[in-house]
Design a protein around this motif. Structure first.
Motif, PDB file in Angstrom:
ATOM      1  N   LYS A  94    -113.156  39.722   3.553  1.00 22.30           N
ATOM      2  CA  LYS A  94    -112.771  40.512   2.378  1.00 22.30           C
ATOM      3  C   LYS A  94    -112.294  41.910   2.758  1.00 22.30           C
ATOM      4  O   LYS A  94    -111.505  42.515   2.034  1.00 22.30           O
ATOM      5  CB  LYS A  94    -113.948  40.614   1.405  1.00 22.30           C
ATOM      6  CG  LYS A  94    -114.202  39.335   0.627  1.00 22.30           C
ATOM      7  CD  LYS A  94    -115.531  39.383  -0.110  1.00 22.30           C
ATOM      8  CE  LYS A  94    -115.580  40.495  -1.132  1.00 22.30           C
ATOM      9  NZ  LYS A  94    -116.882  40.481  -1.870  1.00 22.30           N
ATOM     10  N   SER A 116    -117.156  32.625  -3.128  1.00 22.44           N
ATOM     11  CA  SER A 116    -117.829  33.799  -3.694  1.00 22.44           C
ATOM     12  C   SER A 116    -118.724  34.451  -2.643  1.00 22.44           C
ATOM     13  O   SER A 116    -119.809  34.949  -2.958  1.00 22.44           O
ATOM     14  CB  SER A 116    -118.654  33.410  -4.926  1.00 22.44           C
ATOM     15  OG  SER A 116    -117.831  32.893  -5.950  1.00 22.44           O
ATOM     16  N   ASN A 120    -111.880  36.186   1.715  1.00 24.72           N
ATOM     17  CA  ASN A 120    -110.783  35.919   0.795  1.00 24.72           C
ATOM     18  C   ASN A 120    -110.027  34.698   1.302  1.00 24.72           C
ATOM     19  O   ASN A 120    -109.864  34.514   2.515  1.00 24.72           O
ATOM     20  CB  ASN A 120    -109.813  37.092   0.717  1.00 24.72           C
ATOM     21  CG  ASN A 120    -110.380  38.279  -0.032  1.00 24.72           C
ATOM     22  OD1 ASN A 120    -111.235  38.123  -0.907  1.00 24.72           O
ATOM     23  ND2 ASN A 120    -109.915  39.468   0.291  1.00 24.72           N
ATOM     24  N   SER A 145    -109.708  33.080  -4.106  1.00 21.78           N
ATOM     25  CA  SER A 145    -111.033  33.675  -3.965  1.00 21.78           C
ATOM     26  C   SER A 145    -110.968  34.798  -2.935  1.00 21.78           C
ATOM     27  O   SER A 145    -110.108  34.783  -2.060  1.00 21.78           O
ATOM     28  CB  SER A 145    -112.038  32.612  -3.473  1.00 21.78           C
ATOM     29  OG  SER A 145    -112.176  31.583  -4.443  1.00 21.78           O
ATOM     30  N   TYR A 146    -111.760  35.746  -3.003  1.00 21.95           N
ATOM     31  CA  TYR A 146    -113.044  35.836  -3.646  1.00 21.95           C
ATOM     32  C   TYR A 146    -112.934  35.668  -5.173  1.00 21.95           C
ATOM     33  O   TYR A 146    -112.071  36.249  -5.804  1.00 21.95           O
ATOM     34  CB  TYR A 146    -113.658  37.214  -3.288  1.00 21.95           C
ATOM     35  CG  TYR A 146    -115.003  37.484  -3.876  1.00 21.95           C
ATOM     36  CD1 TYR A 146    -116.157  37.003  -3.284  1.00 21.95           C
ATOM     37  CD2 TYR A 146    -115.118  38.215  -5.050  1.00 21.95           C
ATOM     38  CE1 TYR A 146    -117.402  37.273  -3.834  1.00 21.95           C
ATOM     39  CE2 TYR A 146    -116.352  38.480  -5.606  1.00 21.95           C
ATOM     40  CZ  TYR A 146    -117.499  38.011  -4.998  1.00 21.95           C
ATOM     41  OH  TYR A 146    -118.711  38.276  -5.544  1.00 21.95           O
TER      42      TYR A 146
END
Length: 231
Positions: A94, A116, A120, A145-146
């Motif tokens: 991320k 989650s 990413n 995602s995230y």
């Protein structure tokens, strides 16, 4: 369905997946059995989902960081179901870290760690035959995602294993804000990321395959190609 057309200009990675040695440097998260049949890589979980639940699923990552503006091609052979097959792409930490950076929490194949957790990624499920509702109304789902955001879906043309006539030629294009999926040259979905609704547009990163147990499938002829947009 597809509003944009792309043309391959250069192959930057090729792996025919015809021996287990061809994935010696790949990274497995979870527990999977890897064998070869008729020069195709056969993948299945080593764990019984009735006993191990979500711990029986896994992800297998190609170790290379790929740039943006690529086409991912591979041949897919569904062998035993129920189950689910998915591809991750543009995957990284991320904070922009390498996907395997030691600062990131360990991942073991449990899905929330990927949608989650600390990474990413774009993830596209293209064979969703795990649960009864998925088999009753089959779709291919693209998520960002995230956050587990369902950003696009299309009708899944892949039949049950009993009716399958593989190989199925899979093709994913990731070009700036555009993502496309086609199967046997049939357009399935196209999505354009506005870069705002679910965060900035993802660029380069790693590619990985995921299966939900007890799915058994084979893979061959993986190629990553640089592409240019011609329409």
């Amino acid at each position: 369905m597809n509003n944009h057309t792309f043309e391959a200009v250069e192959c930057i990675y090729e792996n025919n997946l015809s021996t287990v040695e061809h994935i010696n440097d790949w990274k497995l998260e979870g527990q999977a059995r890897m064998t070869v049949d008729d020069k195709r890589l056969v993948l299945e979980s080593e764990l019984d989902p009735a006993i191990h639940g979500d711990d029986s699923h896994w992800v297998l990552w190609c170790p290379i960081d790929f740039p943006d503006r690529i086409m991912i091609e591979w041949d897919f052979y569904p062998i035993e179901e129920p189950g689910l097959c998915m591809i991750f792409f543009a995957a990284q930490g991320k904070g922009g870290q390498d996907l395997f950076d030691s600062s990131l929490p360990k991942r073991t194949g449990r899905y929330p760690q990927y949608h989650s957790g600390a990474i990413n990624a774009l993830h596209l499920s293209y064979f969703r035959h795990k649960h009864a509702e998925e088999r009753a109304f089959r779709t291919c789902n693209l998520r960002k995602s995230y956050g587990f955001h369902l950003v696009s879906h299309g009708a899944d043309p892949l039949p049950p294993v009993s009716d399958a006539m593989p190989p199925y030629s899979m093709k994913v294009v990731k070009y700036d804000k555009i993502v496309q999926l086609s199967i046997n040259d049939l357009p399935v979905l196209e999505w354009e990321d506005d870069g705002e609704s679910y965060g900035p547009v993802f660029e380069g990163g790693k590619i990985g395959f995921r299966q939900m147990s007890p799915m058994k499938a084979a893979y061959a002829n993986l190629r990553i190609l640089r592409v240019k947009k011609i329409k």
